[in-house]
Each structure stands twice: as C-alpha cells, then as structure tokens.
Design a protein around this motif. Structure first.
Motif: not given
Length: 376
Positions: A273-276, A339-343, A345-347
C-alpha cells in the motif's frame, strides 16, 4: 697455402672457445634453475607445512579456559591479533585468511572463554554465535516498534545511567560522527537532515543484548545496537538498490510498516500500500506519523490531530517522513524488501487486529463504517 691453414686453425680455435663458453653458460643456467626450483619447492613446502600447522590447535591436550575480551567494533584483523596474543591461535595471518576464504562474518563482541585445544572453526563458530562466558551482568531486551526515548527508558532501567545521560549520548554529534565512520553503509549523511527529530531514531535494532560488566560504557551499549542494525541490513543491500531506496529510506519505510502492523497483519500487503501510494504521489496518510509528530501515544487519532504542523505528518506532507519513527524488526524489513504485488491503496485495522485492504476510497469508507467509530 700456409695462410689458408693458419686461418682454418684460427677459426677452429674460435669455434672451440664459443662452444666452451656456451657449455659454461648452459651449466650455469641449469645450476641456477635447479637452485631456484629447489628454493621454490622449499618455500612452497615450508609454507604449506606452516599453514597446515597454524590451522591446528595450539595444544590439543590443554583445555584450561582462557578469558578473552573482544571489544565492540573489532575487525577480523583485530580479533585475530587478540587471539594470537592470548595463545588461542598460532597465527593471526592464517586465521584472517581462513576467515576470508571461508567467507565467515558476523563476529560478536564480548567476553569469551576459549582454550588451546579448540580448532579454528570452533573458535569461529563461538565468535559467530556469541557464546560468551558466564552469566551476563546486564541484559537489555529491546522490542520492535520502540522510539528512541523508549529505548533510553529501558537502558536507564537496567544500567547506572540516567535517561538524560543516555539521550545526551544518543544526540551527541561527535559520537554520531564516530558511528558514521565505523558503519558508513548504515549511518549515512541522510540522518543529518535538519528536519529529523533524532538522528539515530530507528537505528537501534530490536534484540536482546548481553553485557558482562556491571557498568559497560554507555557508548558501547549504544554502538552494540547500531552494529546489530548494520549487520542485519547486509542481506538487504542489493534489494535496496533494486527498489531505488537508500538505507535511510529503507529503515524509514520499515518503521511505518512496524508501527501499522498488528500480530495478525500481513506486513507485505501493508508495504505494498505504501509503495502504491508513493508511486501515485499520494500522501501516505499513516496515523503513527501523526502520533510521532504529536510526541505522545494515543489510543485514537482524531481529525484535529491530523492538522499537526510537522514534517513527519504524512497527512499534510507527501512522500516518506524525514526519517524512521521507530525501530523495525526483521519481519518489517522483509516486508519492505519483498512487498506483495497488489492494487491496494487503503487499509484499516479492526478492533480484533484484522487488517482489511481495499482498492478505492469508497470501499475503504464502507469498511471503516462497519468496523470503526467515526473520529471526532
């Protein structure tokens, strides 16, 4: 006719002289070559025997314990010299090259107990594992996710030093420069950014540290923790380059993951999330940076808190904060490195410790309405 015979005799004589000189030269060269080969073989043979002897225990039958102190920050060469001086090894040079050849590292400082019957590999293993002698006079356990002032509290509780003395040492520019000189890959110029609250925030690794003196020097206590951070970062150096992160940025990001994570949290997804957000130039909007800005711990962060004027406030400032906001453990370092490969942007974290990840603000708000009471 006489002149012809005379010339022939003269030429024969000259030829014989040349042949004789050539024979002498060949014999001389052969003699020198043989001498060189013998000498070379002697050197090689002698060197081989010397190294083989130096790799053996000093005295296989002598198990009498010998106390040896390895000071903090000792290099392999210094450790080798100390061991040779105490008759634990036969040759400091051979020990040093043995360690280099075997690619050994991670030797720990402290007060050790060796004996002359130990092999070099046994000595190496003891230095790597930190198998120290006797009971520790002081044992400091530093948990993950602590800020510098909290670590100072723990040190003050278990040592003769006051928190004021400890914080003075932690913020002493001369001491910090000394640490930079010793650990240049970890303590970089990035920590001297004028917006940083404490230069060494996030640089004291969470672990259990044992000291065998009643009053170890304060500088030694702190350096031991910095040295541990330096050692722990070695496996991540290549990853930092791949991710285009400096050591300071890597530790900063890891501290955010550490502070946001719960026991049940998927740290790799939090890191994603931070990377995205960084990639999209979105503010990180992480509550722990607000609390760090406020300088106090609170159960809840209110809307009014988000307005605090601080370079660490990631609601008001885009990008990473100026530096780490706490010390990060291995799990968080691993998450930032992989990091995980995700889309996402929030948690958000529920009261039960579960972390819910969402892709859009609308999804995030719906989950927040379900699990969290609206902030004042």
């Amino acid at each position: 006719m006489a002149d012809s015979d005379s010339n022939k005799e003269f030429l024969d004589k000259k030829l014989q002289e040349k042949l004789h000189i050539a024979k002498i030269v060949r014999k001389t060269v052969l003699t020198v070559l043989i001498a060189f080969v013998v000498l070379f073989a002697g050197v090689i043979g002698g060197g081989y025997l010397y190294v083989r002897s130096a790799l053996k225990p000093v005295d296989p039958d002598n198990k009498e314990p010998v106390k040896v102190q390895i000071p903090i920050g000792s290099s392999v060469s210094q450790i080798a010299s100390i061991l040779e001086k105490n008759d634990i090894i036969k040759s400091a040079i051979v020990f040093k090259y043995y360690v280099k050849f075997k690619n050994e590292s991670g030797f720990q400082a402290g007060n050790y107990q060796f004996n002359q019957s130990m092999t070099i590999q046994e000595i190496v293993e003891r230095l790597k594992k930190g198998e120290l002698m006797g009971e520790a006079a002081i044992k400091l356990t530093i948990p993950e996710g602590l800020q510098l002032s909290e670590i100072a509290d723990i040190i003050a509780k278990h040592t003769p030093y006051s928190k004021k003395e400890i914080m003075n040492q932690l913020t002493n520019q001369q001491f910090i420069k000394q640490m930079q000189k010793k650990y240049p890959n970890t303590i970089t110029d990035d920590i001297f950014n004028g917006r940083i609250k404490y230069a060494l925030e996030g640089y004291l690794y969470p672990a259990t540290y044992s000291f065998y003196e009643e009053s170890p020097p304060l500088s030694e206590i702190i350096e031991t923790m910095i040295k541990k951070t330096d050692e722990m970062l070695v496996p991540y150096r290549n990853k930092m380059k791949e991710l285009s992160l400096s050591t300071h940025q890597f530790l900063t990001l890891a501290s955010l993951v550490e502070e946001e994570a719960t026991e049940k949290a998927d740290r790799e997804k939090i890191a994603s999330v931070f990377y995205n957000r960084l990639e999209k130039n979105m503010p990180l909007q992480t509550d722990p940076t607000v609390l760090y800005s406020l300088g106090k711990h609170k159960e809840r962060v209110y809307y009014k808190d988000l307005e605090v004027n601080s370079p660490y406030n990631t609601y008001k400032n885009k990008g990473l904060p100026p530096g780490p906001i706490a010390n990060a453990g291995k799990q968080s370092l691993d998450a930032v490195a992989n990091p995980a490969d995700t889309n996402y942007f929030y948690f958000l974290a529920t009261k039960e410790g579960e972390v819910i990840f969402t892709k859009t603000l609308d999804e995030h708000n719906k989950e927040k309405a379900k699990h969290i009471t609206e902030k004042d």
